[in-house]
Scaffold this motif. Structure first.
Motif, PDB file in Angstrom:
ATOM      1  N   LYS A 631      43.833  68.395  79.945  1.00 24.16           N
ATOM      2  CA  LYS A 631      44.654  67.804  78.893  1.00 24.16           C
ATOM      3  C   LYS A 631      45.324  66.517  79.384  1.00 24.16           C
ATOM      4  O   LYS A 631      45.477  65.547  78.623  1.00 24.16           O
ATOM      5  N   GLU A 632      45.759  66.520  80.631  1.00 23.54           N
ATOM      6  CA  GLU A 632      46.353  65.303  81.175  1.00 23.54           C
ATOM      7  C   GLU A 632      45.322  64.173  81.203  1.00 23.54           C
ATOM      8  O   GLU A 632      45.646  63.014  80.897  1.00 23.54           O
ATOM      9  N   ASN A 633      44.077  64.508  81.557  1.00 23.61           N
ATOM     10  CA  ASN A 633      43.022  63.494  81.547  1.00 23.61           C
ATOM     11  C   ASN A 633      42.765  62.983  80.128  1.00 23.61           C
ATOM     12  O   ASN A 633      42.563  61.775  79.908  1.00 23.61           O
ATOM     13  N   PHE A 634      42.752  63.886  79.147  1.00 26.54           N
ATOM     14  CA  PHE A 634      42.536  63.470  77.756  1.00 26.54           C
ATOM     15  C   PHE A 634      43.688  62.590  77.274  1.00 26.54           C
ATOM     16  O   PHE A 634      43.478  61.606  76.555  1.00 26.54           O
ATOM     17  N   ASP A 635      44.916  62.932  77.684  1.00 26.66           N
ATOM     18  CA  ASP A 635      46.067  62.092  77.321  1.00 26.66           C
ATOM     19  C   ASP A 635      45.938  60.711  77.949  1.00 26.66           C
ATOM     20  O   ASP A 635      46.315  59.694  77.337  1.00 26.66           O
ATOM     21  N   THR A 636      45.390  60.660  79.178  1.00 29.58           N
ATOM     22  CA  THR A 636      45.177  59.363  79.824  1.00 29.58           C
ATOM     23  C   THR A 636      44.153  58.541  79.032  1.00 29.58           C
ATOM     24  O   THR A 636      44.323  57.316  78.850  1.00 29.58           O
TER      25      THR A 636
END
Length: 819
Positions: A631-636
């Motif tokens: 999810k952090e990668n998708f937010d990035t």
């Protein structure tokens, strides 16, 4: 002449020398003539008898000397004088005894015996007396030697450590008395005690400074005086201990002489030290008035009156400090007169202060304010006269206490009538009620303790008997209330613990599918109750509750881990997207399978409970961590895409509204923009590859392709927003408004006789304005070609198709350009 010379020489050296003839030839000749003819020389007889009379006088004078002679003359000798006296006496007697054993004295004794002289018994008596006195002196001197060593050590250590040496010093005196037969006389021990007293007085006087009374630091003066008083008491107690020891043993003569014979001067000095100690203590106590302040309506008036008393006291003390009388001179009565005057003045100050305290106490509005005042003025109430004058105020305090008892009676009756007895929001029911009862007890016990400590209670008065009876009834009622609450708590406690401990660890909501820790609030309340009741240390806690309480650390460990499991699991269930759930469905199934044990068969008292919790925790933690990173990668990715539309591709020069569009170095500028878009696209593809690893996804699976399509839509929306924003720049800046500044520039140039525009505004011109605008719009659309397609399994490999959606916007631009 020779005899006289010897005598004078002995006096110079401090020795007693008998005038004994140095030659004996003539006495031997006379003695032999007398034996042959029975006729003696009267001159010889007279000479010998005269010598005997002279010896008798000298020896008698020596034997009559006593160690108390210095005391009787008014001197103040120390115990070293006693030791020196017996050492000197021994030396003199040894010398005399040696002289009396000489051949001359032996011939003189035979001559007197042959002549049947009346002085013959006298010379024998002298020899016997000297011999006996010598034995006494030698014995006493021998036993006084250890005392001499102790006195040397005592004087070397100084007065600061004198109380440590005193018991050993008197133990040595005890041994001298019990072992030295010649010293077992009251006259001897009294002299030694008097001289010891003189030594202690001398040491104490040297320890105390001459300006003891004039010092500004009264507390330091008091500490020094207390040190002296402590040493003097130790001296007297050590003497009394050895005296009682003698009386108990009974084998030796007692010290039954009057103590005043030995301690008269010591007692005078001790009394003076006690007077100074009391004086300094009084000064320190009255100095507290400087910080004494009263509240209330008349508080300022009372504070001013106290300040006035304090100022008068301070001025009087200053006058006393500058007195010329030496307080350490205990033989002078001048300081005694000043001290008596000080006592009378202090009595006056105490009367004024006591009256002021009584007035202030009457203004107290209740028991709390009255107790606060008693706490503040408590040190002054310790003085006998102030306490005596303040005692009538006890009636008012008694009234306040009676009112407090009535209020407490009303509170407990109200509590007994309540159906739900919870009185504390932050505590369990039982412990909260017990805490409330304890606080109510303290509320009435604290004032009662003040009564006992501050006043001589008239316990036999009717009012006091009634108050005390009410007080005892209240305590009994509270005790019974506590007992009833505790008994009620103990009922069915074991069954409740057993039922709640047999509950499963986890419970699941059948509707939402979310889980929660199934630790009974009743069990948590029992733990809180046991913890509080355990601190009371007066009740017997049931074994079932003790067992649960002993396992509190284990339960805390279980709860902490299970709460993390519940938090991670519910967060997954509520925050995971549908495309993400399809990727982790197998992992969730494994977690649910593990949780099924905790939901059905695993209870709080199972032995293998912790291993199951640990395995479930590790499983859920790993899944939650992987999904969280994805999810952090998708937010990035979303953050990168949003960064595209923060500014349009083209802008006015220096971002000024009045400037023209920035077209210088257009080729280089577009190359940088396209390179930046390409780097962002590559970065997005890298993050997608990381997420594939985190989700443990198969690249060919339908679930992973659905996830790629979802991300692809996000990229498309980002490109659409970016192109739309860039095209909107041209729309906004090419509006035909009167105040709209120009965006493009065309110059009218005179070329010979022909006028033409540069760039050409002719629609068909190859390098005209229309072609420039078309080229700029084309540059905007070409940005989508620099990003590789995320969902590469679809038919189209790039995002160029998005330009088809923006054809209507470009058409409107042509229309505005024509205008």
């Amino acid at each position: 002449m020779c005899s006289m010379t010897s005598v004078v020489q002995g006096q110079v050296l401090g020795k007693t020398v008998l005038p004994i003839p140095t030659t004996t030839c003539w006495m031997e000749t006379s003695y032999n003539t007398f034996k042959m003819y029975e006729n003696y020389d009267r001159t010889l007889a007279h000479t010998i008898e005269t010598q005997v009379i002279s010896w008798s006088s000298l020896i008698q004078k020596l034997l009559q000397q006593h160690s108390s002679d210095l005391l009787q003359k008014g001197s103040i000798p120390g115990p070293s004088a006693e030791i020196r006296f017996w050492a000197s006496r021994k030396n003199n007697l040894e010398s005399i005894h040696h002289q009396l054993q000489s051949p001359s004295v032996e011939i003189m004794a035979r001559v007197l015996e042959a002549m049947d002289s009346s002085y013959h018994p006298t010379i024998n008596t002298l020899i016997n007396n000297v011999s006996n006195a010598l034995k006494e002196a030698q014995d006493v001197d021998l036993y006084l030697q250890p005392l001499d060593a102790q006195l040397f050590q005592l004087e070397k250590n100084g007065f600061a450590h004198i109380d440590k040496c005193t018991p050993a010093l008197f133990h040595t005196i005890f041994l001298i008395w019990t072992n030295c037969q010649y010293y077992q006389r009251p006259a001897h021990i009294v002299v030694l005690l008097q001289e010891l007293c003189n030594l202690f007085i001398e040491q104490a006087s040297a320890y105390l400074p001459e300006d003891l009374l004039c010092r500004e630091d009264t507390e330091e003066s008091l500490l020094m005086t207390k040190k002296v008083v402590k040493a003097l008491r130790c001296f007297r107690e050590s003497y009394q201990a050895q005296k009682e020891r003698l009386a108990k043993e009974g084998r030796y003569p007692h010290w039954d002489f009057p103590s005043a014979m030995a301690f008269s001067r010591f007692n005078q000095f001790k009394n003076r030290m006690l007077q100074l100690e009391k004086l300094f203590e009084t000064v320190l106590e009255f100095q507290r008035m400087e910080k004494l302040e009263f509240g209330g309506v008349k508080g300022r008036l009372y504070s001013e009156q106290v300040s006035k008393i304090h100022n008068e006291f301070t001025n009087y003390c200053q006058a006393l400090k500058h007195s010329k009388n030496n307080p350490l001179d205990f033989t002078s009565q001048a300081f005694e007169v000043e001290y008596n005057g000080f006592q009378r003045r202090i009595a006056e100050f105490e009367r004024r202060l006591a009256n002021l305290l009584c007035l202030a106490f009457k203004d107290c509005t209740g028991l709390e304010s009255a107790l606060k005042m008693l706490t503040i003025v408590g040190p002054f109430l310790e003085r006998r006269q102030i306490r005596q004058l303040f005692s009538p105020s006890f009636i008012l305090l008694q009234q306040h206490f009676s009112e407090e008892l009535e209020n407490c009676t009303f509170l407990i009756k109200s509590q007994l009538n309540q159906v739900d007895g919870g009185v504390s929001k932050n505590m369990a029911h039982t412990s909260g009620v017990l805490k409330w009862a304890k606080m109510l007890k303290e509320r009435i016990e604290t004032p009662w303790e003040h009564f006992r400590l501050l006043f001589d209670l008239p316990a036999q008065s009717t009012e006091m008997v009634n108050v005390y009876s009410t007080y005892r009834d209240m305590l009994s009622l509270l005790d019974q209330y506590e007992e009833d609450i505790y008994t009620e708590w103990c009922n069915d406690l074991e069954q409740s613990c057993l039922i709640n401990l047999n509950q499963p660890l986890i419970s699941r909501n059948p509707t939402s599918g979310l889980i929660s820790v199934n630790f009974s609030p009743k069990l948590a309340e029992i733990l809180k109750d046991v913890k509080y009741i355990h601190t009371l240390s007066k009740n017997t806690i049931p074994p079932a509750a003790i067992t649960v309480f002993d396992s509190r650390d284990i339960f805390r460990k279980y709860l902490n881990s299970l709460q993390l499991v519940v938090q991670w699991y519910n967060h997954l269930k509520t925050t995971a997207l549908e495309v993400e759930l399809s990727l982790i469905r197998a992992d969730l199934a494994a977690v649910d399978l593990q949780l099924a044990k905790a939901e059905t068969s695993l209870t709080w008292q199972d032995q293998d409970c912790w291993s199951c919790i640990q395995s479930t925790k590790h499983l859920v933690q790993d899944l939650a961590h992987r999904v969280s990173r994805a999810k952090e990668n998708f937010d990035t990715i979303q953050s990168v895409i949003k960064g595209w539309s923060k500014k349009a591709m083209f802008s006015r020069k220096d971002n000024k509204k009045s400037s023209l569009i920035q077209l210088e170095s257009r080729t280089d500028y577009m190359s940088k923009e396209y390179s930046s878009m390409k780097r962002d696209g590559d970065f997005i593809h890298q993050l997608i590859q990381v997420n594939m690893v985190l989700f443990h996804a198969d690249p060919a699976s339908k679930g992973w392709q659905s996830y790629l399509e979802y991300v692809d839509e996000v990229v498309v929306e980002g490109l659409f927003s970016y192109i739309n924003h860039s095209l909107q720049f041209f729309v906004d800046n090419m509006e035909s408004l009167p105040s709209q500044p120009p965006l493009f520039e065309a110059q009218l140039i005179l070329n010979g006789s022909v006028l033409c525009f540069s760039p050409s505004i002719d629609r068909d011109a190859g390098d005209g304005l229309y072609e420039l605008v078309e080229g700029l719009i084309g540059d905007v659309f070409k940005c989508s070609m620099n990003i590789r397609r995320v969902a590469d399994h679809l038919s189209m490999e790039s995002y160029q198709w998005v330009t088809g959606k923006l054809v209507p916007i470009s058409s409107s631009l042509w229309a505005k350009g024509g205008d």
